[in-house]
Design a protein around this motif. Structure first.
Motif, PDB file in Angstrom:
ATOM      1  N   LEU A 183      -2.533   1.910  -9.734  1.00 45.01           N
ATOM      2  CA  LEU A 183      -3.680   0.835  -9.472  1.00 45.01           C
ATOM      3  C   LEU A 183      -4.111   1.247  -8.213  1.00 45.01           C
ATOM      4  CD1 LEU A 183      -5.079  -1.633 -10.080  1.00 45.01           C
ATOM      5  CD2 LEU A 183      -2.763  -2.814  -8.855  1.00 45.01           C
ATOM      6  N   ILE A 184      -5.379   1.471  -8.049  1.00 45.96           N
ATOM      7  CA  ILE A 184      -6.324   1.722  -6.874  1.00 45.96           C
ATOM      8  C   ILE A 184      -7.023   0.641  -6.548  1.00 45.96           C
ATOM      9  CG2 ILE A 184      -7.491   3.428  -5.784  1.00 45.96           C
ATOM     10  CD1 ILE A 184      -5.057   4.611  -6.905  1.00 45.96           C
ATOM     11  N   ILE A 214       0.905  -1.167   0.046  1.00 50.50           N
ATOM     12  CA  ILE A 214      -0.171  -0.048   0.057  1.00 50.50           C
ATOM     13  C   ILE A 214       0.828   1.697   0.007  1.00 50.50           C
ATOM     14  CG2 ILE A 214      -1.804   1.202   1.003  1.00 50.50           C
ATOM     15  CD1 ILE A 214      -2.715  -1.292   2.506  1.00 50.50           C
ATOM     16  N   TYR A 215       0.631   2.363  -1.178  1.00 48.59           N
ATOM     17  CA  TYR A 215       1.665   3.254  -1.248  1.00 48.59           C
ATOM     18  C   TYR A 215       0.946   4.612  -0.576  1.00 48.59           C
ATOM     19  CZ  TYR A 215       4.129   0.382  -4.372  1.00 48.59           C
ATOM     20  OH  TYR A 215       5.182  -0.633  -4.855  1.00 48.59           O
ATOM     21  N   GLY A 216       1.884   5.638  -0.442  1.00 50.42           N
ATOM     22  CA  GLY A 216       1.315   6.901   0.056  1.00 50.42           C
ATOM     23  C   GLY A 216       1.391   7.019   1.556  1.00 50.42           C
ATOM     24  N   ILE A 260      -1.684  -6.098 -15.240  1.00 52.88           N
ATOM     25  CA  ILE A 260      -2.889  -7.042 -15.360  1.00 52.88           C
ATOM     26  C   ILE A 260      -2.765  -7.990 -14.407  1.00 52.88           C
ATOM     27  CG2 ILE A 260      -3.898  -9.053 -16.829  1.00 52.88           C
ATOM     28  CD1 ILE A 260      -2.931  -7.046 -19.354  1.00 52.88           C
ATOM     29  N   ALA A 261      -1.548  -8.837 -14.075  1.00 55.84           N
ATOM     30  CA  ALA A 261      -1.436  -9.541 -12.945  1.00 55.84           C
ATOM     31  C   ALA A 261      -1.775  -9.104 -11.680  1.00 55.84           C
ATOM     32  CB  ALA A 261       0.051 -10.033 -12.911  1.00 55.84           C
ATOM     33  N   ASP A 262      -1.387  -7.810 -11.417  1.00 55.51           N
ATOM     34  CA  ASP A 262      -1.657  -7.118  -9.986  1.00 55.51           C
ATOM     35  C   ASP A 262      -3.087  -6.908  -9.780  1.00 55.51           C
ATOM     36  OD1 ASP A 262       0.895  -7.382  -9.400  1.00 55.51           O
ATOM     37  OD2 ASP A 262       1.524  -5.361  -9.546  1.00 55.51           O
ATOM     38  N   ILE A 263      -3.778  -6.685 -11.001  1.00 56.18           N
ATOM     39  CA  ILE A 263      -5.320  -6.574 -10.864  1.00 56.18           C
ATOM     40  C   ILE A 263      -6.144  -7.874 -10.454  1.00 56.18           C
ATOM     41  CG2 ILE A 263      -7.256  -5.990 -11.876  1.00 56.18           C
ATOM     42  CD1 ILE A 263      -5.933  -3.947 -13.897  1.00 56.18           C
ATOM     43  N   GLY A 312      -0.183   0.122  -6.544  1.00 54.90           N
ATOM     44  CA  GLY A 312       1.036  -0.005  -7.596  1.00 54.90           C
ATOM     45  C   GLY A 312       1.030   1.043  -8.594  1.00 54.90           C
ATOM     46  N   THR A 313       2.274   1.140  -8.957  1.00 50.30           N
ATOM     47  CA  THR A 313       2.620   2.113 -10.198  1.00 50.30           C
ATOM     48  C   THR A 313       3.336   1.294 -11.325  1.00 50.30           C
ATOM     49  OG1 THR A 313       4.642   2.841  -9.248  1.00 50.30           O
ATOM     50  CG2 THR A 313       2.674   4.060  -8.536  1.00 50.30           C
ATOM     51  N   TYR A 314       3.025   1.835 -12.524  1.00 50.59           N
ATOM     52  CA  TYR A 314       3.549   1.005 -13.790  1.00 50.59           C
ATOM     53  C   TYR A 314       4.053   2.125 -14.928  1.00 50.59           C
ATOM     54  CZ  TYR A 314       0.680  -2.069 -10.760  1.00 50.59           C
ATOM     55  OH  TYR A 314       0.225  -2.788  -9.784  1.00 50.59           O
TER      56      TYR A 314
END
Length: 218
Positions: free
Chosen positions: A179-180, A29-31, A202-205, A188-190
């Motif tokens: 990604l939220i 979890i970022y931020g 796609i894998a992380d979703i 995630g950031t890509y």
């Protein structure tokens, strides 16, 4: 025969472990985050409150108002672009098409592309842009609204956008996909210009779709 049977059992066990690892995978979890102490059943409990995406209100390519509540119950991906972008935007959205094609029939996945040039990117312009990409339905929304609100929102996604007369197209912006999760937290950031990052997204979703309930409830 014994060797064959043992080999088959080992393969089955490995496959089972591999499957369980995927199901139990957890994304970071970022931020920003802060500890919050509260009383639960008479006891002091310290919990962690994570940064979330704040409320917003924009209009999509169909002229429909989209806000934070429109995404309740959905995992979503956000990016920032402009339709006349001569540099990275076309590459980003070619890569995003792979994400769109994978999840266009999934009720709990959305894509939000925020225009950073709302003066040019009117609703008809956004609709034409979506049509050229072959995007239909309500999975991928191209959004426009007040420039100040869009730029402020970008900060919440931990990306930067700005006008720059010296830049190609007059704007500078991040090429990242963000990604939220369903709780509006950054997971995630890509790099949107890299096909391999689109595959990772796609894998992380899919990982978020199978996330343990304990994480979803946080």
């Amino acid at each position: 025969m014994k060797f064959t049977l043992l080999s088959a059992c080992a393969l089955l066990l490995w496959s089972s472990c591999s499957f369980n690892d995927k199901i139990n995978a957890v994304l970071p979890i970022y931020g920003s985050r802060e500890p919050v102490t509260k009383t639960v059943n008479g006891k002091q409990v310290t919990d962690t409150v994570y940064q979330t995406i704040p409320d917003f209100e924009f209009v999509n390519q169909y002229g429909k108002t989209i806000n934070r509540k429109s995404l309740d119950g959905s995992i979503y991906v956000a990016d920032f672009f402009f339709t006349s972008c001569p540099s990275i935007c076309p590459i980003m959205h070619r890569n995003m098409l792979k994400v769109y094609e994978t999840f266009k029939n999934a009720a709990n996945v959305k894509i939000l592309s925020h225009s950073i040039d709302p003066n040019h990117d009117s609703v008809p312009v956004l609709k034409n842009y979506a049509d050229k990409l072959g995007v239909t339905g309500d999975t991928w929304w191209f959004l426009q609204g007040k420039k100040e609100s869009t730029y402020k929102l970008a900060e919440s996604y931990l990306v930067a956008v700005q006008e720059d007369s010296k830049a190609a197209g007059g704007f500078v912006h991040s090429g990242y996909f963000i990604l939220i999760d369903k709780q509006k937290r950054i997971r995630g950031t890509y790099d949107g210009t890299k096909p391999e990052d689109a595959d990772k997204l796609i894998a992380d979703i899919k990982t978020l779709q199978n996330e343990p309930q304990s994480m979803i409830a946080q």
